[in-house]
Motif scaffolding. Structure first.
Motif, PDB file in Angstrom:
ATOM      1  N   ALA A  20       0.981  -3.259  -4.883  1.00 46.13           N
ATOM      2  CA  ALA A  20       0.068  -2.261  -5.433  1.00 46.13           C
ATOM      3  C   ALA A  20      -0.854  -1.722  -4.349  1.00 46.13           C
ATOM      4  CB  ALA A  20      -0.743  -2.867  -6.574  1.00 46.13           C
ATOM      5  N   LEU A  21      -1.340  -2.581  -3.493  1.00 45.64           N
ATOM      6  CA  LEU A  21      -2.198  -2.159  -2.391  1.00 45.64           C
ATOM      7  C   LEU A  21      -1.440  -1.244  -1.429  1.00 45.64           C
ATOM      8  CD1 LEU A  21      -4.926  -2.380  -0.910  1.00 45.64           C
ATOM      9  CD2 LEU A  21      -3.977  -4.354   0.303  1.00 45.64           C
ATOM     10  N   VAL A  23       1.217   0.652  -2.083  1.00 44.73           N
ATOM     11  CA  VAL A  23       1.468   1.941  -2.735  1.00 44.73           C
ATOM     12  C   VAL A  23       0.201   2.788  -2.746  1.00 44.73           C
ATOM     13  CG1 VAL A  23       2.001   3.006  -4.968  1.00 44.73           C
ATOM     14  CG2 VAL A  23       3.421   1.151  -4.118  1.00 44.73           C
ATOM     15  N   THR A  24      -0.941   2.188  -3.022  1.00 44.63           N
ATOM     16  CA  THR A  24      -2.208   2.910  -3.034  1.00 44.63           C
ATOM     17  C   THR A  24      -2.524   3.482  -1.658  1.00 44.63           C
ATOM     18  OG1 THR A  24      -3.040   1.480  -4.791  1.00 44.63           O
ATOM     19  CG2 THR A  24      -4.663   2.711  -3.530  1.00 44.63           C
ATOM     20  N   LEU A  25      -2.394   2.683  -0.624  1.00 41.55           N
ATOM     21  CA  LEU A  25      -2.665   3.157   0.735  1.00 41.55           C
ATOM     22  C   LEU A  25      -1.695   4.254   1.156  1.00 41.55           C
ATOM     23  CD1 LEU A  25      -3.484  -0.216   2.538  1.00 41.55           C
ATOM     24  CD2 LEU A  25      -5.086   1.573   1.859  1.00 41.55           C
ATOM     25  N   SER A  27      -0.056   6.388  -0.850  1.00 40.53           N
ATOM     26  CA  SER A  27      -0.343   7.629  -1.575  1.00 40.53           C
ATOM     27  C   SER A  27      -1.600   8.309  -1.039  1.00 40.53           C
ATOM     28  CB  SER A  27      -0.469   7.369  -3.073  1.00 40.53           C
ATOM     29  OG  SER A  27      -1.599   6.575  -3.344  1.00 40.53           O
ATOM     30  N   MET A  28      -2.595   7.538  -0.638  1.00 44.29           N
ATOM     31  CA  MET A  28      -3.802   8.125  -0.052  1.00 44.29           C
ATOM     32  C   MET A  28      -3.486   8.804   1.279  1.00 44.29           C
ATOM     33  SD  MET A  28      -6.646   5.200  -0.997  1.00 44.29           S
ATOM     34  CE  MET A  28      -7.709   5.696   0.326  1.00 44.29           C
ATOM     35  N   GLN A  31      -1.501  12.042   0.599  1.00 39.65           N
ATOM     36  CA  GLN A  31      -2.317  13.064  -0.030  1.00 39.65           C
ATOM     37  C   GLN A  31      -3.158  13.817   1.005  1.00 39.65           C
ATOM     38  OE1 GLN A  31      -4.867  11.587  -3.132  1.00 39.65           O
ATOM     39  NE2 GLN A  31      -4.314  13.315  -4.424  1.00 39.65           N
TER      40      GLN A  31
END
Length: 153
Positions: A20-21, A23-25, A27-28, A31
């Protein structure tokens, strides 16, 4: 709870948290590098918002290209049929860059002028980026402009 099951559960929870970490990093990071395509009329209507970096697409307006002698700074306007946006670019332009041809410039707005970091020109007579073609097609319909027939191969 059995110690082996407890250990497996902890390992699975840690793997899920790490995924999860990651994927979050990811996507940031993606973006921040996304550059949306806008036409001059969309930019002037404020649809580009305060985006720091975006792509400007359209046609290089006729009689708008200017370059000072001995300088790499080019000034031209991008036209979408409804509006024109002044563009400034410092660097070597693509070989096929010319007036009345499709162009996509990546950069940002500064004092009402689009400051391009990169300029892309179409690579042959039939190519136009799909996003630009769709938006230019909408402008042609709005202004009742006839499309040129496709060239036969």
């Amino acid at each position: 709870m059995n110690p082996v099951r407890k250990r497996r559960l902890i390992v699975i929870v840690m793997i899920v948290a790490a995924a999860a970490l990651a994927v979050t990093l990811l996507s940031m990071a993606l973006q921040r590098n996304v550059a949306y395509l806008y036409t001059p009329s969309e930019v002037l209507r404020g649809e580009a918002g305060d985006k720091a970096r975006f792509r400007l697409g359209g046609m290089v307006a006729e009689h708008s290209f200017k370059r000072a002698t001995g300088s790499l700074e080019a000034h031209f306007e991008v036209d979408d049929g409804d509006a024109r946006m002044p563009v400034v670019y410092t660097g070597i332009l693509p070989d096929l860059f010319r007036e009345k041809q499709a162009v996509i410039a990546t950069g940002s707005m500064k004092d009402g002028v689009f400051v391009a970091e990169q300029v892309l020109a179409k690579h042959d007579e039939t190519y136009m980026p799909k996003e630009v073609a769709d938006k230019m097609g909408a402008a042609h319909k709005k202004h009742n402009v006839e499309d040129k027939p496709a060239a036969a191969n």
